[in-house]
Design a protein around this motif. Sequence first.
Motif, mmCIF file in Angstrom:
data_model
loop_
_atom_site.group_PDB
_atom_site.id
_atom_site.type_symbol
_atom_site.label_atom_id
_atom_site.label_comp_id
_atom_site.label_asym_id
_atom_site.label_seq_id
_atom_site.Cartn_x
_atom_site.Cartn_y
_atom_site.Cartn_z
ATOM 1 N N LEU A 115 0.819 -1.206 0.000
ATOM 2 C CA LEU A 115 0.000 0.000 0.000
ATOM 3 C C LEU A 115 0.857 1.262 0.000
ATOM 4 O O LEU A 115 1.981 1.268 0.485
ATOM 5 C CB LEU A 115 -0.908 0.019 1.226
ATOM 6 C CG LEU A 115 -1.828 -1.205 1.396
ATOM 7 C CD1 LEU A 115 -2.602 -1.087 2.699
ATOM 8 C CD2 LEU A 115 -2.763 -1.342 0.216
ATOM 9 N N THR A 116 0.300 2.318 -0.552
ATOM 10 C CA THR A 116 0.970 3.618 -0.548
ATOM 11 C C THR A 116 0.364 4.464 0.559
ATOM 12 O O THR A 116 -0.855 4.651 0.616
ATOM 13 C CB THR A 116 0.785 4.331 -1.903
ATOM 14 O OG1 THR A 116 1.342 3.507 -2.927
ATOM 15 C CG2 THR A 116 1.471 5.687 -1.907
ATOM 16 N N TYR A 117 1.217 4.939 1.455
ATOM 17 C CA TYR A 117 0.764 5.807 2.532
ATOM 18 C C TYR A 117 1.062 7.252 2.155
ATOM 19 O O TYR A 117 2.108 7.553 1.580
ATOM 20 C CB TYR A 117 1.463 5.464 3.857
ATOM 21 C CG TYR A 117 1.008 4.159 4.442
ATOM 22 C CD1 TYR A 117 -0.265 4.035 4.974
ATOM 23 C CD2 TYR A 117 1.845 3.049 4.471
ATOM 24 C CE1 TYR A 117 -0.699 2.841 5.518
ATOM 25 C CE2 TYR A 117 1.424 1.850 5.006
ATOM 26 C CZ TYR A 117 0.154 1.750 5.527
ATOM 27 O OH TYR A 117 -0.284 0.570 6.064
ATOM 28 N N ARG A 118 0.140 8.125 2.498
ATOM 29 C CA ARG A 118 0.313 9.547 2.228
ATOM 30 C C ARG A 118 0.218 10.306 3.547
ATOM 31 O O ARG A 118 -0.683 10.045 4.346
ATOM 32 C CB ARG A 118 -0.764 10.032 1.265
ATOM 33 C CG ARG A 118 -0.603 9.461 -0.122
ATOM 34 C CD ARG A 118 -1.871 9.618 -0.969
ATOM 35 N NE ARG A 118 -1.732 8.917 -2.236
ATOM 36 C CZ ARG A 118 -1.954 7.621 -2.407
ATOM 37 N NH1 ARG A 118 -2.323 6.887 -1.387
ATOM 38 N NH2 ARG A 118 -1.803 7.057 -3.584
ATOM 39 N N TYR A 119 1.156 11.216 3.743
ATOM 40 C CA TYR A 119 1.117 12.032 4.950
ATOM 41 C C TYR A 119 1.707 13.400 4.628
ATOM 42 O O TYR A 119 2.444 13.575 3.664
ATOM 43 C CB TYR A 119 1.877 11.360 6.103
ATOM 44 C CG TYR A 119 3.363 11.240 5.887
ATOM 45 C CD1 TYR A 119 4.223 12.194 6.424
ATOM 46 C CD2 TYR A 119 3.914 10.194 5.145
ATOM 47 C CE1 TYR A 119 5.591 12.102 6.230
ATOM 48 C CE2 TYR A 119 5.274 10.099 4.943
ATOM 49 C CZ TYR A 119 6.107 11.056 5.485
ATOM 50 O OH TYR A 119 7.459 10.977 5.288
ATOM 51 N N GLU A 129 4.372 10.577 -0.358
ATOM 52 C CA GLU A 129 3.915 9.208 -0.529
ATOM 53 C C GLU A 129 5.078 8.251 -0.270
ATOM 54 O O GLU A 129 6.180 8.464 -0.766
ATOM 55 C CB GLU A 129 3.385 8.992 -1.946
ATOM 56 C CG GLU A 129 2.140 9.794 -2.247
ATOM 57 C CD GLU A 129 1.575 9.508 -3.633
ATOM 58 O OE1 GLU A 129 2.257 8.841 -4.436
ATOM 59 O OE2 GLU A 129 0.450 9.968 -3.900
ATOM 60 N N ASP A 131 5.842 3.824 0.216
ATOM 61 C CA ASP A 131 5.319 2.462 0.171
ATOM 62 C C ASP A 131 5.287 1.887 1.583
ATOM 63 O O ASP A 131 6.130 2.211 2.416
ATOM 64 C CB ASP A 131 6.199 1.569 -0.705
ATOM 65 C CG ASP A 131 6.120 1.920 -2.180
ATOM 66 O OD1 ASP A 131 5.051 2.405 -2.609
ATOM 67 O OD2 ASP A 131 7.112 1.697 -2.896
ATOM 68 N N GLN A 132 4.329 1.024 1.809
ATOM 69 C CA GLN A 132 4.236 0.331 3.088
ATOM 70 C C GLN A 132 5.523 -0.465 3.341
ATOM 71 O O GLN A 132 6.058 -0.461 4.441
ATOM 72 C CB GLN A 132 3.025 -0.594 3.064
ATOM 73 C CG GLN A 132 2.812 -1.396 4.315
ATOM 74 C CD GLN A 132 1.549 -2.253 4.194
ATOM 75 O OE1 GLN A 132 0.932 -2.329 3.140
ATOM 76 N NE2 GLN A 132 1.172 -2.874 5.276
#
Length: 188
Positions: A115-119, A129, A131-132
């Motif tokens: 999954l791609t996390y965005r913060y 962005e 990657d997990q």
Amino acid sequence: SAGLCPTAAISDLEPLAIEKARLQYKVKHPHLVDQIDQWDALTFLNKAKLAINGNLTNAAILLLGKAESEHFISPAIARITWILRATNNIEKDYTHFGMPLLLATEQVFAKIRNLTYRYIRDGGLFPEEIDQYDPYVIRESLNNCIAHQDYTLRGKIIVVENEDATLTFVNSGEFIPQTIRHVIDNDA
């Protein structure tokens, strides 16, 4: 895996796996690119140490062999199993991957949900962005499982993806020399 498989022939290897091995060899040895294209398959395998004096090794069969060539390494098992486990430890999905293991690694990698996390960082306006899982770490772990597998134990490599965002890699054999403490103390 360096042992010879004297009854195996080039025709027992998967051409796509040989081509991928050639491409990777070119990356590792860029000064030989022009020469590599001139080598026939057996010359390439000798240079890559997957054959010795024209005789295929067990490693050649494991990494490049056609699925139906597994009998050459019997009783060893050349298989990777990917398992997706729910938070309650129940298996939701699984897939088995066989030879050639060089191609199977990418198939296993494709099964893992990364999954791609965005913060947004403090003081930032645009999301970053990530990657997990770091793809390099996944591939390195999987390649280490293949390289350090004790195929005489007749086990398979298992990759467990848990829905709680963890990955576990399991192989038969010794992955780390001696103990983790030994590795840390000796900076190995």
